[in-house]
Design a protein around this motif. Sequence first.
Motif, PDB file in Angstrom:
ATOM      1  N   LYS A 152       3.138   9.523 -10.260  1.00 34.92           N
ATOM      2  CA  LYS A 152       2.510   9.536 -11.585  1.00 34.92           C
ATOM      3  C   LYS A 152       1.642  10.781 -11.769  1.00 34.92           C
ATOM      4  O   LYS A 152       1.644  11.398 -12.850  1.00 34.92           O
ATOM      5  CB  LYS A 152       1.673   8.274 -11.776  1.00 34.92           C
ATOM      6  CG  LYS A 152       2.501   7.020 -12.019  1.00 34.92           C
ATOM      7  CD  LYS A 152       1.611   5.809 -12.244  1.00 34.92           C
ATOM      8  CE  LYS A 152       2.445   4.575 -12.579  1.00 34.92           C
ATOM      9  NZ  LYS A 152       1.601   3.370 -12.775  1.00 34.92           N
ATOM     10  N   ASN A 153       0.915  11.154 -10.724  1.00 36.60           N
ATOM     11  CA  ASN A 153       0.075  12.355 -10.809  1.00 36.60           C
ATOM     12  C   ASN A 153       0.921  13.615 -10.972  1.00 36.60           C
ATOM     13  O   ASN A 153       0.573  14.519 -11.751  1.00 36.60           O
ATOM     14  CB  ASN A 153      -0.801  12.472  -9.564  1.00 36.60           C
ATOM     15  CG  ASN A 153      -1.885  11.404  -9.512  1.00 36.60           C
ATOM     16  OD1 ASN A 153      -2.266  10.848 -10.546  1.00 36.60           O
ATOM     17  ND2 ASN A 153      -2.384  11.112  -8.326  1.00 36.60           N
ATOM     18  N   GLU A 212       9.670   1.540  -8.671  1.00 35.93           N
ATOM     19  CA  GLU A 212       9.011   0.331  -9.178  1.00 35.93           C
ATOM     20  C   GLU A 212       9.990  -0.842  -9.238  1.00 35.93           C
ATOM     21  O   GLU A 212       9.624  -1.986  -8.922  1.00 35.93           O
ATOM     22  CB  GLU A 212       8.424   0.609 -10.561  1.00 35.93           C
ATOM     23  CG  GLU A 212       7.224   1.547 -10.522  1.00 35.93           C
ATOM     24  CD  GLU A 212       6.683   1.871 -11.899  1.00 35.93           C
ATOM     25  OE1 GLU A 212       5.471   2.154 -12.007  1.00 35.93           O
ATOM     26  OE2 GLU A 212       7.472   1.853 -12.868  1.00 35.93           O
ATOM     27  N   THR A 250       1.492   6.225  -7.166  1.00 34.27           N
ATOM     28  CA  THR A 250       0.359   7.018  -7.665  1.00 34.27           C
ATOM     29  C   THR A 250       0.641   8.509  -7.554  1.00 34.27           C
ATOM     30  O   THR A 250       0.353   9.284  -8.473  1.00 34.27           O
ATOM     31  CB  THR A 250      -0.917   6.665  -6.879  1.00 34.27           C
ATOM     32  OG1 THR A 250      -1.198   5.275  -7.036  1.00 34.27           O
ATOM     33  CG2 THR A 250      -2.098   7.475  -7.376  1.00 34.27           C
ATOM     34  N   ARG A 251       1.223   8.917  -6.418  1.00 36.45           N
ATOM     35  CA  ARG A 251       1.546  10.337  -6.220  1.00 36.45           C
ATOM     36  C   ARG A 251       2.546  10.821  -7.270  1.00 36.45           C
ATOM     37  O   ARG A 251       2.385  11.898  -7.858  1.00 36.45           O
ATOM     38  CB  ARG A 251       2.122  10.546  -4.820  1.00 36.45           C
ATOM     39  CG  ARG A 251       2.381  12.010  -4.464  1.00 36.45           C
ATOM     40  CD  ARG A 251       3.056  12.130  -3.113  1.00 36.45           C
ATOM     41  NE  ARG A 251       4.412  11.613  -3.150  1.00 36.45           N
ATOM     42  CZ  ARG A 251       5.462  12.303  -3.599  1.00 36.45           C
ATOM     43  NH1 ARG A 251       5.301  13.539  -4.072  1.00 36.45           N
ATOM     44  NH2 ARG A 251       6.670  11.767  -3.588  1.00 36.45           N
ATOM     45  N   LYS A 272       2.220   1.594  -3.468  1.00 33.40           N
ATOM     46  CA  LYS A 272       1.142   2.001  -4.370  1.00 33.40           C
ATOM     47  C   LYS A 272       0.823   3.483  -4.219  1.00 33.40           C
ATOM     48  O   LYS A 272       0.659   4.207  -5.215  1.00 33.40           O
ATOM     49  CB  LYS A 272      -0.108   1.165  -4.082  1.00 33.40           C
ATOM     50  CG  LYS A 272      -1.282   1.482  -4.995  1.00 33.40           C
ATOM     51  CD  LYS A 272      -2.490   0.610  -4.662  1.00 33.40           C
ATOM     52  CE  LYS A 272      -3.678   0.946  -5.549  1.00 33.40           C
ATOM     53  NZ  LYS A 272      -4.866   0.111  -5.211  1.00 33.40           N
ATOM     54  N   GLY A 273       0.751   3.957  -2.964  1.00 38.87           N
ATOM     55  CA  GLY A 273       0.449   5.363  -2.725  1.00 38.87           C
ATOM     56  C   GLY A 273       1.522   6.288  -3.273  1.00 38.87           C
ATOM     57  O   GLY A 273       1.219   7.323  -3.884  1.00 38.87           O
ATOM     58  N   ARG A 317       2.296  13.694 -14.551  1.00 37.09           N
ATOM     59  CA  ARG A 317       1.241  14.057 -15.499  1.00 37.09           C
ATOM     60  C   ARG A 317       0.947  15.562 -15.437  1.00 37.09           C
ATOM     61  O   ARG A 317       0.789  16.226 -16.470  1.00 37.09           O
ATOM     62  CB  ARG A 317      -0.020  13.257 -15.188  1.00 37.09           C
ATOM     63  CG  ARG A 317      -1.104  13.364 -16.261  1.00 37.09           C
ATOM     64  CD  ARG A 317      -2.323  12.533 -15.896  1.00 37.09           C
ATOM     65  NE  ARG A 317      -1.973  11.136 -15.701  1.00 37.09           N
ATOM     66  CZ  ARG A 317      -2.011  10.519 -14.520  1.00 37.09           C
ATOM     67  NH1 ARG A 317      -2.372  11.178 -13.435  1.00 37.09           N
ATOM     68  NH2 ARG A 317      -1.690   9.246 -14.424  1.00 37.09           N
ATOM     69  N   GLN A 348       0.823  -1.207   0.000  1.00 33.92           N
ATOM     70  CA  GLN A 348       0.000   0.000   0.000  1.00 33.92           C
ATOM     71  C   GLN A 348       0.858   1.259   0.000  1.00 33.92           C
ATOM     72  O   GLN A 348       0.519   2.260  -0.640  1.00 33.92           O
ATOM     73  CB  GLN A 348      -0.933  -0.012   1.218  1.00 33.92           C
ATOM     74  CG  GLN A 348      -2.019  -1.075   1.159  1.00 33.92           C
ATOM     75  CD  GLN A 348      -2.895  -0.937  -0.079  1.00 33.92           C
ATOM     76  OE1 GLN A 348      -3.303   0.167  -0.456  1.00 33.92           O
ATOM     77  NE2 GLN A 348      -3.175  -2.052  -0.735  1.00 33.92           N
TER      78      GLN A 348
END
Length: 416
Positions: free
Chosen positions: A120-121, A177, A117-118, A113-114, A124, A110
């Motif tokens: 990647k945002n 990753e 995600t952070r 994953k968090g 972007r 988790q």
Amino acid sequence: VLSSLSTFLSCTKQTLQRYLAMLPPLSVLCSDMGLQPALAFMLARPLIREALAKGSAEKAGAYASWYPFSSEFLEQVREMLPESAWVSLTPSMFTMFWVHNLYDIFVPKQTYKGEITRLKNQIRQLQDEASNLQRQSEQGNYSQFSASRVNPSEAAQEASKKRKEADRLQGTLDALEKEQQVQQEHTRQVLERFEEMKGSLQSSIKPEHLKGTVDAMIAHCAFPRLILEHADSLYTSKFFHLLHRLGTPNFSSLQYYDRMAKDIIPTVYCITEREASFLGIFLRDTLQVLKRWRFDQEAFEQEAQSKCGFSTNFVSVDDDRATYFDYCRVFGKWNNKIARVFLNCLASQEFMEVRCTLIILSNIVQVFPIRKRVGMCILAKLNPLKEDKRQDVKVMANRYWALLERQKQHMWEDDQ
């Protein structure tokens, strides 16, 4: 400090080889130098990990004497504790516990994953901003904040900065990753070793001595390690749950959780604040599992009742398993025992008992108390502490009171 020093001394191949030449055998560290097994293993763990990475004692080369499951190493381990300790505990189980760490048996999926995600945002968002600035520099569009035109040169420079920052974050993302993949593969290999060895870990213990296994493991494994460091406290909880999950023969997880409530929690009377924070981490992770089993019968039947650790018979583990009704009853007893200890400490005149209890309770507020009646009793004990003349106790009591008030809506009525 000692943990950081051993990590520093073993951070490269060159320093690890020097460390190998410097560090005496485990038996010398304990018998001649007077170190406790917990500290001896902390110092030796980098060398043990290097030996394990080779696959066997025969392949370990210069690190062969540090391969943890060789007969030579296990003989040294036997000298670390009095002979009476080995009546209910084997050197193999003792070694299995002490040579591994949290990285070996637990992947924080988790958390990974968090963070992924952070990142990647952020990437972007930076790419979108860079694209907008690039278009403005090429077309000379008006700024959305003023009537003046955007300087094309400045917009192009800003777009370049954002692309570079996005590239930097992409590198961090790729490394993260890859790190997750490496740890997952490492953990898979370690768990395979656990699976292969679980049948032999306690196989040499005579049936009449199995009742003492959990007491020996708490005395020589669980408690000495959970008060060392943050990661060690979490590792201790994860390790014993792993033994349960794998269905380790001759290990009673039901008895372990019972002794946890009766023997480990009362140590709050004689620990330091630092140790209390580690004990809180250990209890939070342990009680989280027990709470889920109590209020989810399907989870209990799949994760607890199906394992040999929940047998009520030490000899014939397949005959008698604790039922969900049995577990609910004993879970209530554990919670009552825990509540009595903490309520007594909150009413104590001893400064350290009060502080340590508040530290632990703040750590486990999401998993204890779970009954409104117990929660109200604790709130009542907090009232005088909220006005305590000792400012630090007053602040801690008010903070915990606020946390507990927010948690009241999630507590269960006594008839549930």
